[in-house]
Write an enzyme that holds these catalytic residues in place. Structure first.
Site, PDB file in Angstrom:
ATOM      1  CG  HIS A 353      -1.974  -1.019   1.178  1.00  0.00           C
ATOM      2  ND1 HIS A 353      -3.248  -0.799   0.695  1.00  0.00           N
ATOM      3  CD2 HIS A 353      -1.924  -2.308   1.538  1.00  0.00           C
ATOM      4  CE1 HIS A 353      -3.937  -1.930   0.786  1.00  0.00           C
ATOM      5  NE2 HIS A 353      -3.155  -2.856   1.289  1.00  0.00           N
ATOM      6  CE  LYS A 541      -5.923  14.332   0.089  1.00  0.00           C
ATOM      7  NZ  LYS A 541      -6.208  13.066  -0.570  1.00  0.00           N
ATOM      8  NE  ARG A 542      -3.237  10.470   9.931  1.00  0.00           N
ATOM      9  CZ  ARG A 542      -2.926   9.560  10.844  1.00  0.00           C
ATOM     10  NH1 ARG A 542      -3.753   8.572  11.087  1.00  0.00           N
ATOM     11  NH2 ARG A 542      -1.813   9.650  11.548  1.00  0.00           N
ATOM     12  CE  LYS A 547      -1.943  11.001   2.890  1.00  0.00           C
ATOM     13  NZ  LYS A 547      -2.707  10.132   1.970  1.00  0.00           N
ATOM     14  CB  THR A 649      -9.830   5.085  -1.011  1.00  0.00           C
ATOM     15  OG1 THR A 649      -9.245   5.434   0.241  1.00  0.00           O
ATOM     16  CG2 THR A 649      -9.212   3.813  -1.534  1.00  0.00           C
ATOM     17  CE  LYS A 653     -13.737   6.400   1.170  1.00  0.00           C
ATOM     18  NZ  LYS A 653     -12.801   6.510   2.291  1.00  0.00           N
TER      19      LYS A 653
HETATM   20  C1  26Q Z   1       3.761   0.412  10.232  1.00  0.00           C
HETATM   21  C2  26Q Z   1       4.629   0.008  11.242  1.00  0.00           C
HETATM   22  C3  26Q Z   1       4.536   0.543  12.518  1.00  0.00           C
HETATM   23  C4  26Q Z   1       3.526   1.460  12.791  1.00  0.00           C
HETATM   24  C5  26Q Z   1       2.650   1.849  11.794  1.00  0.00           C
HETATM   25  C6  26Q Z   1       2.771   1.331  10.518  1.00  0.00           C
HETATM   26  C7  26Q Z   1       1.832   1.768   9.446  1.00  0.00           C
HETATM   27  C8  26Q Z   1       0.485   1.916   9.730  1.00  0.00           C
HETATM   28  C9  26Q Z   1      -0.396   2.323   8.736  1.00  0.00           C
HETATM   29  C10 26Q Z   1       2.276   1.998   8.161  1.00  0.00           C
HETATM   30  C11 26Q Z   1       1.387   2.394   7.167  1.00  0.00           C
HETATM   31  C12 26Q Z   1       0.031   2.550   7.447  1.00  0.00           C
HETATM   32  C13 26Q Z   1      -0.977   2.966   6.478  1.00  0.00           C
HETATM   33  C14 26Q Z   1      -0.787   3.091   5.184  1.00  0.00           C
HETATM   34  C15 26Q Z   1      -1.862   3.552   4.295  1.00  0.00           C
HETATM   35  O1  26Q Z   1      -2.955   3.884   4.742  1.00  0.00           O
HETATM   36  N1  26Q Z   1      -1.631   3.577   2.991  1.00  0.00           N
HETATM   37  C16 26Q Z   1      -2.656   3.999   2.063  1.00  0.00           C
HETATM   38  O2  26Q Z   1      -3.373   2.854   1.624  1.00  0.00           O
HETATM   39  C17 26Q Z   1      -4.481   3.225   0.814  1.00  0.00           C
HETATM   40  C18 26Q Z   1      -5.254   1.955   0.504  1.00  0.00           C
HETATM   41  O3  26Q Z   1      -4.564   1.174  -0.407  1.00  0.00           O
HETATM   42  C19 26Q Z   1      -4.033   3.945  -0.428  1.00  0.00           C
HETATM   43  O4  26Q Z   1      -5.169   4.372  -1.130  1.00  0.00           O
HETATM   44  C20 26Q Z   1      -3.163   5.148  -0.058  1.00  0.00           C
HETATM   45  O5  26Q Z   1      -2.626   5.733  -1.223  1.00  0.00           O
HETATM   46  C21 26Q Z   1      -2.040   4.720   0.870  1.00  0.00           C
HETATM   47  O6  26Q Z   1      -1.303   5.840   1.315  1.00  0.00           O
END
Ligand code: 26Q
Length: 808
Positions: A353, A541-542, A547, A649, A653
């Site tokens: 992702h 978004k975050r 971004k 995503t 929406k």
């Molecule tokens: C990893 C290790 C330790 C702590 C946290 C994490 C961690 C947690 C969440 C690393 C990444 C995430 C989230 C990633 C994320 O949300 N990516 C998004 O995924 C969406 C669904 O596929 C995409 O549409 C976005 O582009 C992408 O940024």
């Protein structure tokens, strides 16, 4: 449901038995709880049928550290066709169902895109009757609650579970033991090599099942299994009695801390011990459950496991499921290495992702060795065999080994383990899948070219259009019938209506109603309001530098400059809404939130400016606030530096709800713009390959800034005392990052480079909005072309290409 009692009676009975109150005295919160209690009775048959029907079919275990569910009540009632009945019963009791719906805590067990995608997928697999079990963690505290104080983000704990979660079913009968730490050694016993593990700490993992009711009149539910940790042997009385109080309490603490909180960082990893424990906890519990269930159904031949189960790894976070299944097969069921490995290789698939370097997960070897010694040994063995194999194919080529090995120097690289062990590696948009093949996993792609695929993300059109925007749904159904609900690509039948002026007027009127609703919401929550006739321009978004909320902010400063210098002829009034949470440790992101809030103060204080532009920061963005914000949006801002947003995503929406997009050629924006065409999508900025090229050339952001007086004037506002009560230094780090750079690289996300193209494209947006017929037409085309982005389509593709499940 019940022959003897009306629905109203049943809700009132639940109020009495749970709270000892009569309806006249009940609070809305109590009425919510009582209502949910009665809905549980309706859910159970779906759940029981699913559990039964899963038997004898191949099941998918969808492993994910996050499921960002949002509220359940409305969604479940709508999907079961019970909404009207409940509305009436609550009406009779003197309550408005919409108020009761808002009493439900919004479970935020995810950070953003990845977690919400997992929730949309559950909705779609349930609606398509596929036998899927989502496996996640029952965090006691989900993503923090964001409070804005004096323009700064403050974090408060999210206490979603404090009044209980009415939709879950505790499955004590499925509890398993998960072991941490200790020592591993090998011993020959009766001529056989055995692996011994001693001195470990145990916790008990208990699953709570959450039935996920789908649409399409499905009679089964998806199952979400959320694991919770409890002390092993619920308070160690024997140890306690022996007088070892401290040890028995330690066990208690170890367990309770494990599922305490969701890590609030997205697209970033920093190697925390507790996070590694959470990941192993999820993986071990789920893989034990998978094997136990297989055996308890009367199967005894574990070679047949791949015909019974597939396991999908959602980003690398649950990678440990692979070595954990190896461990179970070898240590508990006597499989030899090669046999266990060949079983695993048939079962696992993986979706990546993110391509941001800081998000590619690695763990220190030492930490893994200490926390999960047996698993570390298995990973080491996988690595050795793999490296030997690659060496034999490319003798003498150290460079390739250095890039693809799973263990490198003192780190374990989770993505490499996935790329090796999984039969399929998936990307989440066309561009992202190409980058995975050509870049991130190019060596793996050479070794295993058939492994790589790309399935573009999607969103559930039920939650995000049908339920979040009932007025638009009704209008659509009035025009083209309701077949789009079960077959969302039929939304395309709306296309001819883009030229129908009476339909266009109705479409615009619906948007206006949704803006009114948003305005009320903002008024209630934050005491702010906006002009309904202004263009609602949203970036939600975050908060992350890639971004580029900063690009949006600089552009607003530029508009402010234009207004104060009298250059505002033809400027359409706009309301800029930002909604974003920053990871608590991400200082730059938090400073950008403060900047946005200070720009809001600046603009709103100026009588001339405030009639033309208004800036609002929507606090604590969540699934439930998105459901109000998105249907009211005219313009969706998707500004990521090309090549950085895997898919996005939110963009889908907004489009589905008739917003136009201003965006870069990044992630799924590309596919959105291909569908609607260039007239109805505002593209700007460098393309992904141009970004790469400019970066390798050594890009001089300073020159770009100094050569463009318009840009320079906007950037100067950061430090000229206009903002934050004349504070000159507060935002100087933002400015210096843009033009001087930290660690040598100025403006890593090319904000200044894309500014001019963004500004000029915003002029086109302005012009388009001024012509309400043209805008309305484009808005309709966006909704009409959005069916492809339903997660039903995404799930069908996953199933055809990766999982191969039969319908229930
Ligand atoms: C990893 C290790 C330790 C702590 C946290 C994490 C961690 C947690 C969440 C690393 C990444 C995430 C989230 C990633 C994320 O949300 N990516 C998004 O995924 C969406 C669904 O596929 C995409 O549409 C976005 O582009 C992408 O940024």
């Amino acid at each position: 449901m019940d022959k003897f009692f009306s629905l109203k009676d049943r809700i009132e009975m639940a109020l009495k038995s749970e709270y000892a109150v009569s309806p006249g005295k009940a609070t809305k919160q109590q009425v919510f709880d009582a209502t949910a209690h009665t809905i549980r009775d309706h859910l159970m048959p779906y759940y029981m049928k699913s559990v039964d029907d899963h038997h004898g079919k191949k099941n998918l275990f969808y492993m994910c550290m996050e499921f960002l569910l949002g509220r359940t009540l409305n969604n479940a009632l709508m999907n079961m066709g019970l909404f009207d009945e409940y509305k009436e019963a609550l009406d009779e009791m003197g309550f408005d169902i919409d108020d009761i719906i808002c009493e439900e805590p919004d479970p935020g067990l995810g950070n953003g895109g990845l977690g919400r995608l997992a929730a949309c997928f559950l909705d779609s697999v349930a609606s398509l009757d596929l036998p899927v079990v989502g496996c996640g963690i029952r965090y006691q505290n989900g993503l923090f609650k964001q409070v804005i104080e004096d323009g700064y983000q403050k974090e408060a704990p999210d206490t979603w579970l404090s009044r209980g979660f009415p939709w879950e079913i505790k499955r004590e009968d499925r509890k398993v033991e998960v072991r941490f730490g200790g020592f591993v050694y090998e011993e020959w016993i009766d001529g056989k090599l055995s692996v011994m593990h001693t001195g470990y700490d145990s916790v008990t993992a208990i699953p709570y099942d959450v039935p996920i009711i789908g649409g399409n009149n499905s009679s089964t539910a998806g199952i979400l299994k959320l694991w919770s940790a409890e002390p092993y042997e619920n308070f160690d009385l024997a140890t306690f009695n022996k007088g070892e109080y401290r040890k028995s309490l330690k066990n208690e603490n170890n367990a309770s801390i494990l599922c305490r909180v969701l890590y609030p960082a997205d697209n970033h990893t920093n190697g925390q011990e507790l996070r590694l424990k959470q990941q192993y906890f999820l993986c071990s519990a789920s893989m034990q459950y998978l094997v136990n269930r297989f055996l308890s159904l009367g199967n005894d031949d574990l070679y047949k496991l791949p015909a019974y189960a597939a396991v999908h790894i959602n980003d690398t976070h649950p990678t440990l499921a692979i070595p954990e299944l190896m461990r179970i097969l070898m240590d508990e069921h006597d499989f030899a290495w090669n046999e266990a490995w060949s079983i695993c290789k048939k079962m696992f698939s993986y979706t990546n992702h993110t391509i941001l370097g800081e998000a590619l997960e690695t763990w220190p070897k030492k930490l893994m060795q200490e926390i999960i010694p047996r698993i570390f040994k298995i990973i080491s063995e996988i690595n050795e065999r793999f490296c030997t194999d690659v060496w034999n194919k490319n003798p003498g080529d150290w460079s390739v080994i250095n890039r693809i090995s799973i263990i490198h120097e003192d780190k374990v690289r989770m993505a490499n383990l996935c790329a090796l062990a999984c039969h399929t590696v998936n990307g989440v948009s066309q561009l992202h899948s190409k980058i995975l093949k050509d870049d991130v996993f190019s060596d793996f792609n050479k070794l295993y070219p058939n492994k790589f695929t790309g399935i573009t993300n999607g969103i559930t059109h039920r939650r995000w259009l049908q339920y979040a925007n009932p007025a638009l749904s009704e209008l659509i159904t009035e025009a083209i019938g309701d077949s789009w609900i079960s077959d969302p690509e039929r939304l395309e039948d709306l296309k001819p209506f883009a030229d129908d002026s009476s339909f266009r007027e109705k479409f615009i009127a619906v948007k206006r109603t949704n803006k009114e609703k948003l305005n009320k919401y903002l008024q209630n929550k934050q005491g702010v309001s906006f002009d309904i006739d202004s263009m609602v321009d949203v970036q939600a978004k975050r908060l992350h530098e890639y971004k580029r909320q900063l690009l949006n902010a600089l552009h607003i400063l530029h508009l402010y400059n234009r207004i104060v210098t009298g250059d505002y002829k033809n400027m359409v009034p706009r309301t800029f809404i930002f909604a974003a949470k920053a990871a608590p440790g991400y200082d730059m992101a938090k400073l950008i939130i403060k900047l946005i809030n200070e720009i809001s103060v600046l603009v709103n204080a100026n009588p001339l400016a405030r009639d033309l532009i208004k800036v609002i920061f929507l606090e604590n963005y969540s699934v439930s606030s998105a459901e109000i914000l998105i249907p009211a949006t005219d313009l969706s801002e998707q500004l990521s530096t090309a090549g950085f947003e895997a898919s996005g995503t939110g963009n889908m929406k907004f489009m589905m709800n008739g917003a136009l997009t201003i965006g870069t050629m990044d992630g799924a924006n590309i596919e959105i713009s291909n569908r609607v065409g260039t007239d109805d999508f505002f593209v700007f900025g460098l393309k992904a390959d141009e970004v790469k090229e400019r970066k390798t050339q050594g890009y001089a952001s300073y020159n770009i800034c100094t050569q463009n007086p318009i840009l320079m004037a906007a950037v100067n506002r950061l430090t000229d005392g206009s903002l934050a009560n004349g504070n000159l230094s507060l935002f100087s780090e933002i400015k210096s990052n843009l033009i001087l750079g930290s660690h040598g690289a100025a403006d890593s996300y090319m904000v200044l480079c894309d500014f001019n193209s963004y500004r000029l494209t915003q002029l086109k947006v302005n012009e388009a909005y001024a012509d309400s017929h043209r805008w309305g037409k484009s808005a309709i085309i966006n909704t009409a072309m959005s069916g492809f982005f339903s997660s039903d389509r995404t799930i069908r593709e996953y199933n055809e290409r990766i999982w191969n499940l039969d319908r229930l």
